[in-house]
Design an enzyme around this catalytic site. Structure first.
Site, mmCIF file in Angstrom:
data_model
loop_
_atom_site.group_PDB
_atom_site.id
_atom_site.type_symbol
_atom_site.label_atom_id
_atom_site.label_comp_id
_atom_site.label_asym_id
_atom_site.label_seq_id
_atom_site.Cartn_x
_atom_site.Cartn_y
_atom_site.Cartn_z
ATOM 1 N N CYS A 153 -2.808 18.610 -5.695
ATOM 2 C CA CYS A 153 -4.075 19.068 -5.138
ATOM 3 C C CYS A 153 -4.054 20.576 -4.908
ATOM 4 C CB CYS A 153 -4.373 18.330 -3.829
ATOM 5 S SG CYS A 153 -5.936 18.819 -3.097
ATOM 6 N N CYS A 178 -5.942 21.737 -1.836
ATOM 7 C CA CYS A 178 -5.231 21.504 -0.564
ATOM 8 C C CYS A 178 -4.124 22.545 -0.354
ATOM 9 C CB CYS A 178 -4.535 20.146 -0.534
ATOM 10 S SG CYS A 178 -5.470 18.771 -1.149
ATOM 11 N N ASP A 179 -3.345 22.790 -1.395
ATOM 12 C CA ASP A 179 -2.081 23.491 -1.208
ATOM 13 C C ASP A 179 -2.012 24.877 -1.843
ATOM 14 O OD1 ASP A 179 -1.150 21.194 0.066
ATOM 15 O OD2 ASP A 179 -0.450 20.306 -1.810
#
Ligand code: NAP
Length: 321
Positions: free
Chosen positions: A140, A143-144
């Protein structure tokens, strides 16, 4: 056996938000939160992420598992009951519906399905180890990707679809350069996304490594590179990088509902536009199980709220208090 008003299947952001809303509406929800044996993960996909920087309300970031624990505590505080088990069967052919786990059988007037989706992985040993330890492997980018460990580094994204190009182009904001590893030399991504890729490639921010697959992930504590195999020549080489992002699709957790609820061609549950009603009266869907486009914790939470409100209104319309 008493009939429940609302059974919620799944305990990611969608399921737990549905629990909070249903509990506050005095529906005494019962949540099967999963046991991670049959694919349903208690807490959902955020349990696999480290720092969450884009969930509103946390200017100093929050760890994925911590955010999920807070949501669960909030749902419990208002009276949600949890069963730590996977649902193994549902009977939605007659009302009240029946929901079964290995140890429990419950009947319910409404069901909210929030079983989520799982990112597809290559399932290489080092890939899984480094993903779990926060060693620079993720499925992701949103997300990261903004984490400090990826700043000004060479990053690899695997895949040739819209996600791969979108996530790759997002990563160019932080990376030195993003390499797209694709098993063919033609992108599956839409024309607009392809244009984006070729523009970024021209600017030197992205580069395609065509006809390549990743056969191993290198590095002990943190990723140092990937082993690439050219599928045309069979030749292998080690390619240094400081981050690896998989974008090879997701699989919705809808196996339990096959042949029972309407799904799209990728097995995501279909919901009525503007709401969370599935093809069956009294059955609602929220979060990634019905969304292959946005797939964010905050959108999942939003649809979890909608599902609880839809269930509450549906129960009221049936005269069920
Ligand atoms: P996808 O379209 O299924 O693409 C997956 C990509 O991964 C394909 O290029 C595929 O290669 C590759 N792949 C699959 N398994 C692989 C493996 N084991 N090893 C190496 N490569 C592998 O998935 P997606 O990109 O996540 O998109 C899913 C849906 O969401 C699509 O409908 C997409 O349009 C939509 N989406 C839209 C947007 C947007 O419009 N902003 C953004 C993201 C996603 P092949 O091409 O060779 O099959």
């Amino acid at each position: 056996m008493a009939t429940e008003k609302v059974v919620i299947i799944g305990s990611g952001p969608a399921g737990l938000t549905a629990c909070i809303y249903a509990a506050r509406a005095s529906l005494q929800p019962l949540c099967f939160e999963g046991y991670n044996a049959g694919g349903l993960i208690p807490g959902g996909q955020l349990m696999f992420t480290t720092e969450v920087e884009n969930y509103p309300g946390f200017p100093q970031n929050v760890m994925g598992p911590e955010l999920m624990k807070s949501m669960r505590d909030q749902a419990e505080r208002f009276g949600t009951r949890f069963i730590r088990d996977d649902v193994t069967a549902v009977d939605l052919s007659k009302r009240p519906f029946t929901v079964r786990s290995p140890d429990e059988t419950v009947q319910t007037h409404t069901v909210i399905i929030a079983t989520g989706a799982r990112a597809n992985w290559l399932n290489l040993e080092n890939e899984q180890r480094l993903a779990k330890s926060g060693g620079g492997v993720s499925a992701c980018a949103v997300c990261d990707g903004a984490l400090p460990l990826y700043r000004n580094q060479d990053l690899v994204v695997i895949g040739g679809g819209d996600s791969a190009v979108e996530e790759g182009s997002y990563l160019t904001k932080f990376a030195r350069k993003v390499y797209l590893v694709h098993r063919r030399d033609e992108l599956r991504a839409s024309k607009a996304m392809q244009d984006r890729f070729f523009r970024l490639a021209k600017e030197g921010k992205m580069e395609g490594l065509w006809h390549n697959v990743v056969v191993d992930v290198l590095g002990d504590q943190a990723i140092t590179g990937v082993r690439l195999k050219n599928v045309k020549t069979g030749a292998e080489r080690d390619f240094p990088c400081k981050g690896l992002f998989l974008a090879i699709g997701h699989t919705p957790n809808t196996e339990l509902f096959r042949g029972v609820l309407e799904m799209d061609d990728k097995s995501y549950l279909k919901t009525r536009p503007g709401g969370t009603h599935t093809s069956l009266d009294g059955v609602f869907a929220a979060g990634d199980v019905a969304d292959h486009v946005y797939r964010q914790a905050v959108t999942a939470a939003g649809t979890g709220c909608m599902a609880a409100l839809d269930a509450e209104r549906w129960l009221a319309a049936q005269g069920i208090q």
